[in-house]
Design an enzyme around this catalytic site. Structure first.
Site, PDB file in Angstrom:
ATOM      1  N   HIS A 308     -52.172 129.294  27.642  1.00 55.70           N
ATOM      2  CA  HIS A 308     -51.249 128.675  25.959  1.00 55.70           C
ATOM      3  C   HIS A 308     -51.998 128.303  24.713  1.00 55.70           C
ATOM      4  O   HIS A 308     -53.367 127.271  25.336  1.00 55.70           O
ATOM      5  CB  HIS A 308     -49.888 127.828  25.806  1.00 55.70           C
ATOM      6  CG  HIS A 308     -49.119 128.198  24.830  1.00 55.70           C
ATOM      7  ND1 HIS A 308     -49.245 127.491  24.226  1.00 55.70           N
ATOM      8  CD2 HIS A 308     -47.295 129.022  24.551  1.00 55.70           C
ATOM      9  CE1 HIS A 308     -48.146 128.138  23.012  1.00 55.70           C
ATOM     10  NE2 HIS A 308     -47.461 128.857  22.741  1.00 55.70           N
ATOM     11  N   ASP A 365     -43.102 132.877  28.624  1.00 57.25           N
ATOM     12  CA  ASP A 365     -42.948 134.245  29.532  1.00 57.25           C
ATOM     13  C   ASP A 365     -42.664 134.336  30.676  1.00 57.25           C
ATOM     14  O   ASP A 365     -42.591 135.313  31.667  1.00 57.25           O
ATOM     15  CB  ASP A 365     -43.984 134.938  29.192  1.00 57.25           C
ATOM     16  CG  ASP A 365     -43.669 135.417  27.500  1.00 57.25           C
ATOM     17  OD1 ASP A 365     -45.133 134.510  26.826  1.00 57.25           O
ATOM     18  OD2 ASP A 365     -43.044 135.236  27.170  1.00 57.25           O
TER      19      ASP A 365
HETATM   20  C1  SDX Z   1     -46.335 133.420  24.280  1.00 65.52           C
HETATM   21  O1  SDX Z   1     -49.191 131.235  20.296  1.00 65.52           O
HETATM   22  C2  SDX Z   1     -47.743 131.403  20.565  1.00 65.52           C
HETATM   23  O2  SDX Z   1     -47.069 130.371  20.659  1.00 65.52           O
HETATM   24  C3  SDX Z   1     -47.037 132.364  21.398  1.00 65.52           C
HETATM   25  C4  SDX Z   1     -45.895 132.108  22.400  1.00 65.52           C
HETATM   26  C5  SDX Z   1     -45.243 132.199  21.060  1.00 65.52           C
HETATM   27  O3  SDX Z   1     -43.616 131.461  21.049  1.00 65.52           O
HETATM   28  O4  SDX Z   1     -45.155 132.362  20.331  1.00 65.52           O
HETATM   29  O5  SDX Z   1     -45.809 130.636  22.651  1.00 65.52           O
HETATM   30  C6  SDX Z   1     -46.061 133.426  22.760  1.00 65.52           C
HETATM   31  O6  SDX Z   1     -47.540 134.960  23.427  1.00 65.52           O
HETATM   32  C7  SDX Z   1     -47.071 132.554  25.450  1.00 65.52           C
HETATM   33  C8  SDX Z   1     -48.416 133.294  26.331  1.00 65.52           C
HETATM   34  C9  SDX Z   1     -47.862 134.818  26.673  1.00 65.52           C
HETATM   35  N1  SDX Z   1     -49.234 135.156  26.740  1.00 65.52           N
HETATM   36  C10 SDX Z   1     -49.449 135.400  28.597  1.00 65.52           C
HETATM   37  O7  SDX Z   1     -48.831 134.676  29.490  1.00 65.52           O
HETATM   38  C11 SDX Z   1     -50.842 136.061  28.217  1.00 65.52           C
HETATM   39  C12 SDX Z   1     -51.095 135.279  29.867  1.00 65.52           C
HETATM   40  N2  SDX Z   1     -52.510 134.245  28.759  1.00 65.52           N
HETATM   41  C13 SDX Z   1     -53.799 134.585  27.839  1.00 65.52           C
HETATM   42  O8  SDX Z   1     -53.559 135.443  28.024  1.00 65.52           O
HETATM   43  C14 SDX Z   1     -54.373 132.738  27.401  1.00 65.52           C
HETATM   44  O9  SDX Z   1     -53.648 131.811  27.875  1.00 65.52           O
HETATM   45  C15 SDX Z   1     -53.310 133.343  26.049  1.00 65.52           C
HETATM   46  C16 SDX Z   1     -53.454 134.581  24.993  1.00 65.52           C
HETATM   47  C17 SDX Z   1     -51.939 133.009  26.161  1.00 65.52           C
HETATM   48  C18 SDX Z   1     -54.022 132.776  24.913  1.00 65.52           C
HETATM   49  O10 SDX Z   1     -55.134 132.894  25.087  1.00 65.52           O
HETATM   50  P1  SDX Z   1     -56.438 131.799  24.480  1.00 65.52           P
HETATM   51  O11 SDX Z   1     -55.807 130.240  23.627  1.00 65.52           O
HETATM   52  O12 SDX Z   1     -57.446 132.051  23.847  1.00 65.52           O
HETATM   53  O13 SDX Z   1     -57.349 131.087  25.649  1.00 65.52           O
HETATM   54  P2  SDX Z   1     -58.765 131.331  26.226  1.00 65.52           P
HETATM   55  O14 SDX Z   1     -59.083 132.117  25.866  1.00 65.52           O
HETATM   56  O15 SDX Z   1     -59.234 130.674  25.176  1.00 65.52           O
HETATM   57  O16 SDX Z   1     -58.131 130.509  27.366  1.00 65.52           O
HETATM   58  C19 SDX Z   1     -59.044 129.458  27.627  1.00 65.52           C
HETATM   59  C20 SDX Z   1     -59.977 128.996  29.650  1.00 65.52           C
HETATM   60  C21 SDX Z   1     -60.472 130.828  29.698  1.00 65.52           C
HETATM   61  O17 SDX Z   1     -61.382 130.826  30.341  1.00 65.52           O
HETATM   62  P3  SDX Z   1     -63.513 129.882  29.436  1.00 65.52           P
HETATM   63  O18 SDX Z   1     -63.052 131.004  29.453  1.00 65.52           O
HETATM   64  O19 SDX Z   1     -62.910 128.993  29.365  1.00 65.52           O
HETATM   65  O20 SDX Z   1     -64.067 130.216  31.350  1.00 65.52           O
HETATM   66  O21 SDX Z   1     -59.019 129.762  30.173  1.00 65.52           O
HETATM   67  C22 SDX Z   1     -58.999 130.894  30.526  1.00 65.52           C
HETATM   68  C23 SDX Z   1     -59.955 132.020  29.613  1.00 65.52           C
HETATM   69  O22 SDX Z   1     -60.673 132.731  30.297  1.00 65.52           O
HETATM   70  N3  SDX Z   1     -57.183 132.067  30.613  1.00 65.52           N
HETATM   71  C24 SDX Z   1     -56.921 132.372  31.681  1.00 65.52           C
HETATM   72  C25 SDX Z   1     -55.840 132.611  31.473  1.00 65.52           C
HETATM   73  N4  SDX Z   1     -55.122 132.458  30.237  1.00 65.52           N
HETATM   74  C26 SDX Z   1     -56.088 131.660  29.433  1.00 65.52           C
HETATM   75  N5  SDX Z   1     -57.480 132.443  32.877  1.00 65.52           N
HETATM   76  C27 SDX Z   1     -57.164 132.936  33.912  1.00 65.52           C
HETATM   77  N6  SDX Z   1     -55.186 133.979  33.808  1.00 65.52           N
HETATM   78  C28 SDX Z   1     -54.782 133.211  31.945  1.00 65.52           C
HETATM   79  N7  SDX Z   1     -53.268 133.693  32.206  1.00 65.52           N
END
Ligand code: SDX
Length: 424
Positions: A308, A365
């Protein structure tokens, strides 16, 4: 902790400027850069706004480090105990919980606004079979502007109240109509003797040959899920609503923009992606293989329902939903093997260095889809459920934004394209 200064000092070359610090209710500070460009000729660069507050807001407070979520100051745990989505919707849109009289009036408005204009019902006959209900809904919400008066800065508060109730109520009817059309069953009309969630369940599942009885435990869990999804401060879809609304676009088109943003798999579309992922993992049988894929930068696979932008600890909503999920399946005497897979994936991820280092936990989710499966909601309607719940949040932010005579949203950029390249 030392007293915070009134200003941040920015030194650029031999120029030094003072930028005021602003303090939030909970002691969070921000640097006000409103004068930055005027004083330095420079702008800030912050792709995806990871470090940027876009506005002041009084609606929702999130503490991502401590897993805190409050609507209008009230902890989400208390609102779940209240158990009424419509009362929480009223709280978000109007700033306080309704009195019994205000509650009765709001329920009356929701009831008289629940019928879809008969001419709009025929629109559904022309969507191709298999059209995703999120696309249908964002189209139909846009079409409301052709049938109902627009509300904007100059609108009277009662017009805004009736438009608010209309959106919260009629979009719920539209969702049920989209589902009924997708399965070729006759449309079920809203009933004045059922409450918000019970009415939705009845419109979804009642049929002339299979009368539906609204079970209290299912109506309860739907209220809880809707309350938990009702707002989440400046998330992607709410930012879309504030951005589109800032151009003084009518409320319906503004909310339609929020619907479109929410449908993305990284946002509200994740609840449907989680179930697809759990099913894939169950078929393959190897959780570690999928964790490995999620950690592989060359693999687009992400652990859906994990991570998140704000929460760097367990999403408080996911914590409640997980407990409610286990309790509901026990009450309904349902065995869902995907719940076992979800528990296995969560356990493995929470003990894996990669997820621990990046503070990646289950988000709202991760378990939601398992509850929707248990109550009979089809998978392509999961994100629609999120949208129905988020309507009061979007409307609350739209009201707050127009109420402050917000200027049109128009960020700057850093141009790194070609220098001047004349063709003659
Ligand atoms: C919602 O914003 C809100 O409040 C949204 C929400 C709401 O109520 O409106 O809470 C609802 O959208 C919840 C999120 C639902 N989406 C998912 O579950 C999709 C899977 N999650 C990821 O795509 C991700 O965690 C996000 C999109 C939710 C957040 O993205 P960020 O903040 O841009 O995270 P990031 O890409 O900066 O992550 C930091 C690191 C990265 O690795 P490094 O580059 O540091 O090596 O964490 C990794 C990312 O690659 N990472 C993940 C991951 N989420 C982040 N790696 C594997 N699986 C994941 N799910």
């Amino acid at each position: 902790m030392n007293k915070m200064p009134e200003f941040a000092i920015l030194k650029v070359g031999d120029k030094e400027i003072q930028l005021p610090l602003v303090r939030g209710t909970e002691g969070d500070y921000a640097i006000d850069i409103a004068r930055l460009r005027a004083e330095t000729g420079m702008v800030t660069l912050d792709p995806s706004f990871m470090n940027t507050a876009s506005c002041y807001s009084t609606i929702t407070y999130i503490d991502g480090d401590n897993g805190i979520l409050r609507y209008r100051g009230i902890p989400i745990e208390d609102l779940v105990k209240l158990g009424s989505f419509t009362k929480v919707a009223y709280l978000l849109v109007n700033g306080k919980l309704p009195t019994p009289e205000q509650s009765r009036n709001f329920s009356h408005l929701l009831n008289i606004s629940s019928l879809l204009h008969e001419d709009m019902r025929h629109f559904f006959d022309h969507f191709p079979q298999g059209a995703h209900p999120m696309h249908i809904l964002s189209t139909m919400i846009n079409a409301l502007a052709a049938f109902y008066p627009n509300v904007d800065l100059q609108s009277l508060s009662e017009d805004i109240d009736s438009s608010t109730a209309r959106l919260i109520s009629i979009v719920r009817t539209m969702a049920a109509v989209a589902y009924k059309k997708s399965i070729g069953e006759p449309v079920v009309y809203p009933r004045c003797d059922l409450k918000y969630c019970g009415n939705f369940l009845n419109m979804m599942f009642d049929s002339p040959v299979r009368p539906y009885v609204v079970r209290p435990e299912i109506e309860r869990i739907l209220n809880i899920l809707f309350i938990l999804h009702a707002d989440h401060e400046q998330n992607c879809s709410t930012t879309a609503v504030r951005t589109v609304g800032s151009a003084q676009v009518n409320l319906y088109a503004t909310i339609s923009a929020g619907m479109s943003a929410l449908s993305g798999p990284l946002h509200g579309g994740a609840n449907q992606e989680v179930i697809k992922m759990l099913r894939l993992i169950e078929q393959d049988g190897n959780v570690d293989k999928f964790l490995k894929r999620a950690k592989d930068k060359n693999d687009p696979f992400r652990l859906m329902g994990f991570g998140h932008r704000v929460y760097k600890t367990y999403d408080p909503r996911a914590d409640i939903i997980k407990k409610e999920c286990h309790q509901l399946l026990e009450t309904l005497e349902i065995r869902d093997s995907l719940l076992d897979v979800a528990s296995e994936v969560e356990k493995a991820a929470l003990n894996d260095e990669y997820f621990i280092e990046r503070n990646l936990y289950p988000n709202v989710d991760f378990y939601t889809g398992i509850i929707y499966r248990a109550i009979g909601i089809p998978e392509d309607m999961f994100t629609v459920m999120f949208a129905l719940a988020r309507l009061p949040g979007w409307i609350a932010h739209w009201k707050e934004m127009i109420g402050h005579n917000t200027r049109i949203v128009r960020p700057r950029q850093v141009y790194i394209g070609k220098p001047r390249t004349p063709i003659f």
